[in-house]
Design a protein around this motif. Structure first.
Motif, PDB file in Angstrom:
ATOM      1  N   HIS A 224       0.814  -1.216   0.000  1.00  0.00           N
ATOM      2  CA  HIS A 224       0.000   0.000   0.000  1.00  0.00           C
ATOM      3  C   HIS A 224       0.851   1.270   0.000  1.00  0.00           C
ATOM      4  CE1 HIS A 224      -3.656  -2.156   0.106  1.00  0.00           C
ATOM      5  NE2 HIS A 224      -3.575  -2.574   1.356  1.00  0.00           N
ATOM      6  N   GLU A 225       1.957   1.249   0.734  1.00  0.00           N
ATOM      7  CA  GLU A 225       2.856   2.413   0.732  1.00  0.00           C
ATOM      8  C   GLU A 225       3.345   2.707  -0.688  1.00  0.00           C
ATOM      9  OE1 GLU A 225       5.494   5.339   2.761  1.00  0.00           O
ATOM     10  OE2 GLU A 225       3.693   4.235   3.366  1.00  0.00           O
ATOM     11  N   THR A 226       3.730   1.654  -1.394  1.00  0.00           N
ATOM     12  CA  THR A 226       4.230   1.822  -2.753  1.00  0.00           C
ATOM     13  C   THR A 226       3.125   2.263  -3.697  1.00  0.00           C
ATOM     14  OG1 THR A 226       5.891   0.117  -2.322  1.00  0.00           O
ATOM     15  CG2 THR A 226       5.463   0.657  -4.631  1.00  0.00           C
ATOM     16  N   THR A 227       1.924   1.757  -3.495  1.00  0.00           N
ATOM     17  CA  THR A 227       0.797   2.106  -4.357  1.00  0.00           C
ATOM     18  C   THR A 227       0.469   3.595  -4.281  1.00  0.00           C
ATOM     19  OG1 THR A 227      -0.177  -0.101  -4.159  1.00  0.00           O
ATOM     20  CG2 THR A 227      -1.649   1.687  -4.785  1.00  0.00           C
ATOM     21  N   ILE A 228       0.338   4.108  -3.075  1.00  0.00           N
ATOM     22  CA  ILE A 228      -0.017   5.524  -2.929  1.00  0.00           C
ATOM     23  C   ILE A 228       1.091   6.407  -3.492  1.00  0.00           C
ATOM     24  CG2 ILE A 228      -0.433   7.374  -1.264  1.00  0.00           C
ATOM     25  CD1 ILE A 228      -2.829   5.528  -1.709  1.00  0.00           C
ATOM     26  N   HIS A 229       2.335   6.049  -3.232  1.00  0.00           N
ATOM     27  CA  HIS A 229       3.421   6.891  -3.742  1.00  0.00           C
ATOM     28  C   HIS A 229       3.658   6.689  -5.239  1.00  0.00           C
ATOM     29  CE1 HIS A 229       4.133   8.776  -0.032  1.00  0.00           C
ATOM     30  NE2 HIS A 229       4.753   7.778   0.568  1.00  0.00           N
ATOM     31  N   ARG A 230       3.254   5.556  -5.783  1.00  0.00           N
ATOM     32  CA  ARG A 230       3.250   5.412  -7.244  1.00  0.00           C
ATOM     33  C   ARG A 230       2.301   6.431  -7.854  1.00  0.00           C
ATOM     34  NH1 ARG A 230      -1.265   4.705 -10.174  1.00  0.00           N
ATOM     35  NH2 ARG A 230      -1.914   2.890  -8.962  1.00  0.00           N
ATOM     36  N   TRP A 231       1.135   6.574  -7.245  1.00  0.00           N
ATOM     37  CA  TRP A 231       0.162   7.562  -7.716  1.00  0.00           C
ATOM     38  C   TRP A 231       0.768   8.968  -7.626  1.00  0.00           C
ATOM     39  CZ3 TRP A 231      -2.682  11.815  -6.251  1.00  0.00           C
ATOM     40  CH2 TRP A 231      -3.838  12.080  -6.971  1.00  0.00           C
ATOM     41  N   ASP A 232       1.445   9.252  -6.511  1.00  0.00           N
ATOM     42  CA  ASP A 232       2.091  10.559  -6.340  1.00  0.00           C
ATOM     43  C   ASP A 232       3.125  10.795  -7.443  1.00  0.00           C
ATOM     44  OD1 ASP A 232       0.724  11.136  -3.934  1.00  0.00           O
ATOM     45  OD2 ASP A 232       2.249  10.104  -2.740  1.00  0.00           O
ATOM     46  N   ALA A 233       3.935   9.772  -7.696  1.00  0.00           N
ATOM     47  CA  ALA A 233       5.000   9.921  -8.694  1.00  0.00           C
ATOM     48  C   ALA A 233       4.407  10.169 -10.081  1.00  0.00           C
ATOM     49  CB  ALA A 233       5.891   8.680  -8.712  1.00  0.00           C
ATOM     50  N   GLN A 234       3.347   9.494 -10.415  1.00  0.00           N
ATOM     51  CA  GLN A 234       2.704   9.714 -11.705  1.00  0.00           C
ATOM     52  C   GLN A 234       2.092  11.109 -11.784  1.00  0.00           C
ATOM     53  OE1 GLN A 234       0.015   6.356 -12.001  1.00  0.00           O
ATOM     54  NE2 GLN A 234       1.537   5.118 -13.086  1.00  0.00           N
ATOM     55  N   MET A 235       1.582  11.608 -10.666  1.00  0.00           N
ATOM     56  CA  MET A 235       1.007  12.949 -10.656  1.00  0.00           C
ATOM     57  C   MET A 235       2.062  14.017 -10.933  1.00  0.00           C
ATOM     58  SD  MET A 235      -2.224  13.193 -10.475  1.00  0.00           S
ATOM     59  CE  MET A 235      -2.410  14.904  -9.975  1.00  0.00           C
ATOM     60  N   ALA A 236       3.311  13.727 -10.580  1.00  0.00           N
ATOM     61  CA  ALA A 236       4.387  14.670 -10.886  1.00  0.00           C
ATOM     62  C   ALA A 236       4.511  14.862 -12.398  1.00  0.00           C
ATOM     63  CB  ALA A 236       5.712  14.186 -10.301  1.00  0.00           C
ATOM     64  N   GLY A 237       4.105  13.845 -13.156  1.00  0.00           N
ATOM     65  CA  GLY A 237       4.110  13.941 -14.616  1.00  0.00           C
ATOM     66  C   GLY A 237       2.794  14.410 -15.186  1.00  0.00           C
ATOM     67  N   GLY A 238       1.796  14.649 -14.319  1.00  0.00           N
ATOM     68  CA  GLY A 238       0.538  15.250 -14.752  1.00  0.00           C
ATOM     69  C   GLY A 238      -0.648  14.322 -14.857  1.00  0.00           C
ATOM     70  N   LEU A 239      -0.438  12.997 -14.817  1.00  0.00           N
ATOM     71  CA  LEU A 239      -1.561  12.077 -14.969  1.00  0.00           C
ATOM     72  C   LEU A 239      -1.261  10.779 -14.237  1.00  0.00           C
ATOM     73  CD1 LEU A 239      -4.325  11.561 -16.340  1.00  0.00           C
ATOM     74  CD2 LEU A 239      -3.072  10.543 -18.259  1.00  0.00           C
ATOM     75  N   ALA A 240      -2.157  10.390 -13.325  1.00  0.00           N
ATOM     76  CA  ALA A 240      -1.956   9.167 -12.536  1.00  0.00           C
ATOM     77  C   ALA A 240      -3.045   8.158 -12.853  1.00  0.00           C
ATOM     78  CB  ALA A 240      -1.967   9.495 -11.043  1.00  0.00           C
ATOM     79  N   GLU A 241      -2.672   6.896 -12.854  1.00  0.00           N
ATOM     80  CA  GLU A 241      -3.621   5.816 -13.079  1.00  0.00           C
ATOM     81  C   GLU A 241      -4.314   5.444 -11.774  1.00  0.00           C
ATOM     82  OE1 GLU A 241      -1.325   2.645 -14.648  1.00  0.00           O
ATOM     83  OE2 GLU A 241      -0.865   3.674 -16.540  1.00  0.00           O
ATOM     84  N   PRO A 242      -5.591   5.044 -11.829  1.00  0.00           N
ATOM     85  CA  PRO A 242      -6.280   4.624 -10.606  1.00  0.00           C
ATOM     86  C   PRO A 242      -5.654   3.366 -10.024  1.00  0.00           C
ATOM     87  CG  PRO A 242      -7.607   4.119 -12.549  1.00  0.00           C
ATOM     88  CD  PRO A 242      -6.449   4.948 -13.024  1.00  0.00           C
ATOM     89  N   ILE A 243      -5.965   3.106  -8.776  1.00  0.00           N
ATOM     90  CA  ILE A 243      -5.490   1.903  -8.100  1.00  0.00           C
ATOM     91  C   ILE A 243      -6.389   0.740  -8.483  1.00  0.00           C
ATOM     92  CG2 ILE A 243      -4.989   0.872  -5.846  1.00  0.00           C
ATOM     93  CD1 ILE A 243      -4.864   3.757  -4.729  1.00  0.00           C
ATOM     94  N   GLU A 244      -5.779  -0.412  -8.740  1.00  0.00           N
ATOM     95  CA  GLU A 244      -6.562  -1.605  -9.062  1.00  0.00           C
ATOM     96  C   GLU A 244      -7.599  -1.850  -7.966  1.00  0.00           C
ATOM     97  OE1 GLU A 244      -7.860  -5.571  -8.717  1.00  0.00           O
ATOM     98  OE2 GLU A 244      -6.218  -4.859  -7.425  1.00  0.00           O
TER      99      GLU A 244
END
Length: 252
Positions: free
Chosen positions: A127-147
């Motif tokens: 879960h820690e990695t999932t939320i921060h994956r979303w954060d990292a993608q947002m730095a590029g402007g678009l994040a994918e939803p969580i499965e």
């Protein structure tokens, strides 16, 4: 609410999948000094460094077989000249290898009112990695939803682990019943706030005729529910009825 029965192997698949997505965000062409909108004050490099420190901390104590609390995790800022992406890769690789090798039933300290077993950290790191994956993608402007299945348990973890351990970021002066509906997984969480206290009701043990008298409800995808509880998206992303101010008492 039917609690999902997830295993070490499922958590490791989720961790590897989300880790691959985090790695892809680091190498997507987004500058490492780009700001992370969902983590104010952090750059993408800061985010990678933070995760590498978390991974190193967990790797260092999960194999001890001890219930004693380890030394506090380092929160030092990214040192000058350190490649944050490489540091993340090294720490992630070691974490996955460690979690893969450790018996989930092995004694291991954790900070929550949960069984003190290594399995806690398989779940927590996914879960820690999932939320921060979303954060990292947002730095590029678009994040994918969580499965959806992963997001549903992310909601459960906030309610049965994170907030009960005293890690709430929202106000602690709210009281009342809240119902959270994941429309894509057909799950419902009934949560009773008692100011600083919280109770997650196990509806599998309640009669169908029981009335919960919820004062607030929020409905949406499991991903949006999880992201809202982590303060990544506003609660008005969801379909909310009743006293919306109660929902802020669920912020992790």
């Amino acid at each position: 609410m039917s609690k999902p029965q997830l295993t070490k192997d499922i958590w490791l698949v989720a961790l590897r999948t989300e880790g691959d997505a985090f790695r892809a965000a680091l190498s997507s062409g987004t500058p490492l000094d780009a700001p992370v909108p969902s983590c104010p004050g952090w750059s993408l490099a800061d985010l990678a460094w933070h995760l590498s420190q978390v991974y190193t901390y967990v790797t260092g104590h999960i194999t001890r077989g001890s219930l004693d609390k380890p030394e506090p995790r380092s929160s030092d800022p990214l040192p000058a000249g350190v490649d944050a992406a490489s540091a993340w890769t090294d720490a992630f690789t070691e974490l996955v290898a460690t979690l893969d090798s450790v018996d989930p039933e092995q004694p291991a300290w954790n900070f929550a009112p949960q069984a003190k077993k290594a399995a806690f950290w398989h779940r927590r790191m996914a879960h820690e990695t999932t939320i921060h994956r979303w954060d990292a993608q947002m730095a590029g402007g678009l994040a994918e939803p969580i499965e959806a299945r992963l997001a549903s348990d992310n909601v459960t973890e906030v309610l049965d682990t994170w907030i009960p351990s005293g890690r709430r970021s929202g106000p602690a002066d709210r009281a009342g019943m809240i119902a959270l509906h994941a429309t894509d997984t057909d799950q419902v969480w009934y949560v009773r706030l008692r100011n600083a206290g919280i109770a997650l009701l196990d509806t599998d043990t309640l009669l169908d005729s029981d009335e919960h008298h919820e004062r607030a409800t929020a409905s949406g995808s499991a991903s949006d529910l999880a992201l809202a509880l982590w303060g990544r998206v506003p609660f008005d992303t969801l379909l909310v009825s009743g006293d919306a101010t109660l929902l802020r008492g669920l912020l992790a």
